[in-house]
Design a protein around this motif. Structure first.
Motif, PDB file in Angstrom:
ATOM      1  N   LEU A 189       0.835  -1.199   0.000  1.00 14.05           N
ATOM      2  CA  LEU A 189       0.000   0.000   0.000  1.00 14.05           C
ATOM      3  C   LEU A 189       0.875   1.256   0.000  1.00 14.05           C
ATOM      4  O   LEU A 189       0.636   2.190  -0.763  1.00 14.05           O
ATOM      5  CB  LEU A 189      -0.926   0.001   1.221  1.00 14.05           C
ATOM      6  CG  LEU A 189      -1.761   1.249   1.431  1.00 14.05           C
ATOM      7  CD1 LEU A 189      -2.750   1.428   0.291  1.00 14.05           C
ATOM      8  CD2 LEU A 189      -2.483   1.182   2.758  1.00 14.05           C
ATOM      9  N   LEU A 190       1.900   1.270   0.845  1.00 13.90           N
ATOM     10  CA  LEU A 190       2.796   2.419   0.916  1.00 13.90           C
ATOM     11  C   LEU A 190       3.543   2.612  -0.404  1.00 13.90           C
ATOM     12  O   LEU A 190       3.701   3.740  -0.881  1.00 13.90           O
ATOM     13  CB  LEU A 190       3.787   2.251   2.071  1.00 13.90           C
ATOM     14  CG  LEU A 190       3.180   2.312   3.471  1.00 13.90           C
ATOM     15  CD1 LEU A 190       4.198   1.844   4.508  1.00 13.90           C
ATOM     16  CD2 LEU A 190       2.682   3.704   3.782  1.00 13.90           C
ATOM     17  N   TYR A 191       3.990   1.520  -0.992  1.00 14.18           N
ATOM     18  CA  TYR A 191       4.684   1.573  -2.277  1.00 14.18           C
ATOM     19  C   TYR A 191       3.768   2.191  -3.341  1.00 14.18           C
ATOM     20  O   TYR A 191       4.172   3.078  -4.085  1.00 14.18           O
ATOM     21  CB  TYR A 191       5.136   0.170  -2.689  1.00 14.18           C
ATOM     22  CG  TYR A 191       5.664   0.079  -4.086  1.00 14.18           C
ATOM     23  CD1 TYR A 191       6.909   0.584  -4.412  1.00 14.18           C
ATOM     24  CD2 TYR A 191       4.900  -0.508  -5.101  1.00 14.18           C
ATOM     25  CE1 TYR A 191       7.400   0.498  -5.706  1.00 14.18           C
ATOM     26  CE2 TYR A 191       5.388  -0.589  -6.385  1.00 14.18           C
ATOM     27  CZ  TYR A 191       6.634  -0.080  -6.691  1.00 14.18           C
ATOM     28  OH  TYR A 191       7.102  -0.152  -7.979  1.00 14.18           O
ATOM     29  N   GLY A 192       2.523   1.730  -3.399  1.00 15.10           N
ATOM     30  CA  GLY A 192       1.558   2.265  -4.358  1.00 15.10           C
ATOM     31  C   GLY A 192       1.298   3.743  -4.139  1.00 15.10           C
ATOM     32  O   GLY A 192       1.203   4.527  -5.094  1.00 15.10           O
ATOM     33  N   ARG A 193       1.212   4.149  -2.879  1.00 14.36           N
ATOM     34  CA  ARG A 193       0.980   5.559  -2.546  1.00 14.36           C
ATOM     35  C   ARG A 193       2.168   6.417  -2.991  1.00 14.36           C
ATOM     36  O   ARG A 193       1.987   7.496  -3.547  1.00 14.36           O
ATOM     37  CB  ARG A 193       0.752   5.695  -1.038  1.00 14.36           C
ATOM     38  CG  ARG A 193       0.310   7.080  -0.641  1.00 14.36           C
ATOM     39  CD  ARG A 193       0.037   7.198   0.832  1.00 14.36           C
ATOM     40  NE  ARG A 193      -0.960   6.244   1.272  1.00 14.36           N
ATOM     41  CZ  ARG A 193      -1.057   5.789   2.505  1.00 14.36           C
ATOM     42  NH1 ARG A 193      -0.223   6.185   3.442  1.00 14.36           N
ATOM     43  NH2 ARG A 193      -2.006   4.938   2.837  1.00 14.36           N
ATOM     44  N   VAL A 194       3.380   5.932  -2.752  1.00 17.35           N
ATOM     45  CA  VAL A 194       4.582   6.675  -3.148  1.00 17.35           C
ATOM     46  C   VAL A 194       4.633   6.826  -4.669  1.00 17.35           C
ATOM     47  O   VAL A 194       4.897   7.921  -5.178  1.00 17.35           O
ATOM     48  CB  VAL A 194       5.856   5.978  -2.611  1.00 17.35           C
ATOM     49  CG1 VAL A 194       7.107   6.486  -3.313  1.00 17.35           C
ATOM     50  CG2 VAL A 194       5.971   6.172  -1.106  1.00 17.35           C
ATOM     51  N   ILE A 195       4.373   5.761  -5.389  1.00 18.22           N
ATOM     52  CA  ILE A 195       4.384   5.831  -6.860  1.00 18.22           C
ATOM     53  C   ILE A 195       3.338   6.828  -7.346  1.00 18.22           C
ATOM     54  O   ILE A 195       3.607   7.659  -8.224  1.00 18.22           O
ATOM     55  CB  ILE A 195       4.148   4.435  -7.485  1.00 18.22           C
ATOM     56  CG1 ILE A 195       5.292   3.478  -7.146  1.00 18.22           C
ATOM     57  CG2 ILE A 195       3.947   4.531  -8.997  1.00 18.22           C
ATOM     58  CD1 ILE A 195       6.642   3.884  -7.684  1.00 18.22           C
ATOM     59  N   TYR A 196       2.146   6.781  -6.773  1.00 15.14           N
ATOM     60  CA  TYR A 196       1.086   7.716  -7.146  1.00 15.14           C
ATOM     61  C   TYR A 196       1.523   9.163  -6.902  1.00 15.14           C
ATOM     62  O   TYR A 196       1.359  10.037  -7.764  1.00 15.14           O
ATOM     63  CB  TYR A 196      -0.193   7.401  -6.367  1.00 15.14           C
ATOM     64  CG  TYR A 196      -1.274   8.427  -6.563  1.00 15.14           C
ATOM     65  CD1 TYR A 196      -2.052   8.421  -7.709  1.00 15.14           C
ATOM     66  CD2 TYR A 196      -1.493   9.423  -5.617  1.00 15.14           C
ATOM     67  CE1 TYR A 196      -3.033   9.384  -7.911  1.00 15.14           C
ATOM     68  CE2 TYR A 196      -2.474  10.386  -5.804  1.00 15.14           C
ATOM     69  CZ  TYR A 196      -3.238  10.369  -6.951  1.00 15.14           C
ATOM     70  OH  TYR A 196      -4.187  11.318  -7.151  1.00 15.14           O
ATOM     71  N   LEU A 197       2.096   9.421  -5.728  1.00 10.37           N
ATOM     72  CA  LEU A 197       2.525  10.779  -5.396  1.00 10.37           C
ATOM     73  C   LEU A 197       3.648  11.259  -6.314  1.00 10.37           C
ATOM     74  O   LEU A 197       3.651  12.417  -6.743  1.00 10.37           O
ATOM     75  CB  LEU A 197       2.963  10.852  -3.929  1.00 10.37           C
ATOM     76  CG  LEU A 197       1.839  10.793  -2.904  1.00 10.37           C
ATOM     77  CD1 LEU A 197       2.398  10.535  -1.514  1.00 10.37           C
ATOM     78  CD2 LEU A 197       1.017  12.076  -2.939  1.00 10.37           C
ATOM     79  N   LEU A 198       4.590  10.389  -6.619  1.00 12.69           N
ATOM     80  CA  LEU A 198       5.670  10.768  -7.525  1.00 12.69           C
ATOM     81  C   LEU A 198       5.125  11.120  -8.909  1.00 12.69           C
ATOM     82  O   LEU A 198       5.574  12.085  -9.539  1.00 12.69           O
ATOM     83  CB  LEU A 198       6.704   9.644  -7.627  1.00 12.69           C
ATOM     84  CG  LEU A 198       7.567   9.424  -6.382  1.00 12.69           C
ATOM     85  CD1 LEU A 198       8.366   8.138  -6.507  1.00 12.69           C
ATOM     86  CD2 LEU A 198       8.482  10.615  -6.124  1.00 12.69           C
ATOM     87  N   ARG A 199       4.149  10.376  -9.365  1.00  9.04           N
ATOM     88  CA  ARG A 199       3.534  10.688 -10.677  1.00  9.04           C
ATOM     89  C   ARG A 199       2.769  12.009 -10.619  1.00  9.04           C
ATOM     90  O   ARG A 199       2.759  12.768 -11.589  1.00  9.04           O
ATOM     91  CB  ARG A 199       2.636   9.542 -11.121  1.00  9.04           C
ATOM     92  CG  ARG A 199       3.446   8.345 -11.556  1.00  9.04           C
ATOM     93  CD  ARG A 199       2.623   7.284 -12.248  1.00  9.04           C
ATOM     94  NE  ARG A 199       3.501   6.219 -12.708  1.00  9.04           N
ATOM     95  CZ  ARG A 199       3.317   4.944 -12.434  1.00  9.04           C
ATOM     96  NH1 ARG A 199       2.272   4.558 -11.745  1.00  9.04           N
ATOM     97  NH2 ARG A 199       4.168   4.038 -12.877  1.00  9.04           N
ATOM     98  N   GLN A 200       2.134  12.274  -9.482  1.00 10.06           N
ATOM     99  CA  GLN A 200       1.433  13.550  -9.309  1.00 10.06           C
ATOM    100  C   GLN A 200       2.423  14.709  -9.375  1.00 10.06           C
ATOM    101  O   GLN A 200       2.144  15.735 -10.003  1.00 10.06           O
ATOM    102  CB  GLN A 200       0.678  13.582  -7.975  1.00 10.06           C
ATOM    103  CG  GLN A 200      -0.552  12.723  -7.938  1.00 10.06           C
ATOM    104  CD  GLN A 200      -1.579  13.182  -8.958  1.00 10.06           C
ATOM    105  OE1 GLN A 200      -1.851  12.498  -9.933  1.00 10.06           O
ATOM    106  NE2 GLN A 200      -2.141  14.346  -8.769  1.00 10.06           N
TER     107      GLN A 200
END
Length: 95
Positions: free
Chosen positions: A73-84
């Motif tokens: 979940l944390l990994y997915g959140r980090v990837i999402y934020l980096l793309r944002q």
């Protein structure tokens, strides 16, 4: 030139179970440094600064919880934020 924050090698290495924890910690710390340098180097909007700060915090959470069940979940959140952040920076260059 747009800043690339998520590349295939970084994402695959961080998400791969076979990658040693020490390597993952190094990847996370390097990404945090990249974000801190980006924050100093560019004139950013408040929203961009906020996204970078949140992402640095989430990277810290990921580093702390590398062996925990919530790491996916944390990994997915980090990837999402980096793309944002990438999108925000790209939009800012187009303005």
């Amino acid at each position: 030139m747009a800043e690339i924050l998520v590349d295939a090698d970084w994402g695959l290495s961080l998400g791969d179970e076979a990658t040693p924890s020490a390597t993952k910690v190094g990847l996370i710390e390097a990404k945090q440094q990249q974000l801190m340098k980006l924050k100093k180097k560019l004139k950013l909007s408040n929203k961009q600064i906020y996204l970078i700060d949140i992402t640095i915090n989430e990277l810290t959470n990921l580093k702390i919880n590398l062996e925990a069940s919530e790491r996916t979940l944390l990994y997915g959140r980090v990837i999402y934020l980096l793309r944002q952040i990438e999108n925000e920076l790209q939009d800012g260059l187009g303005s």
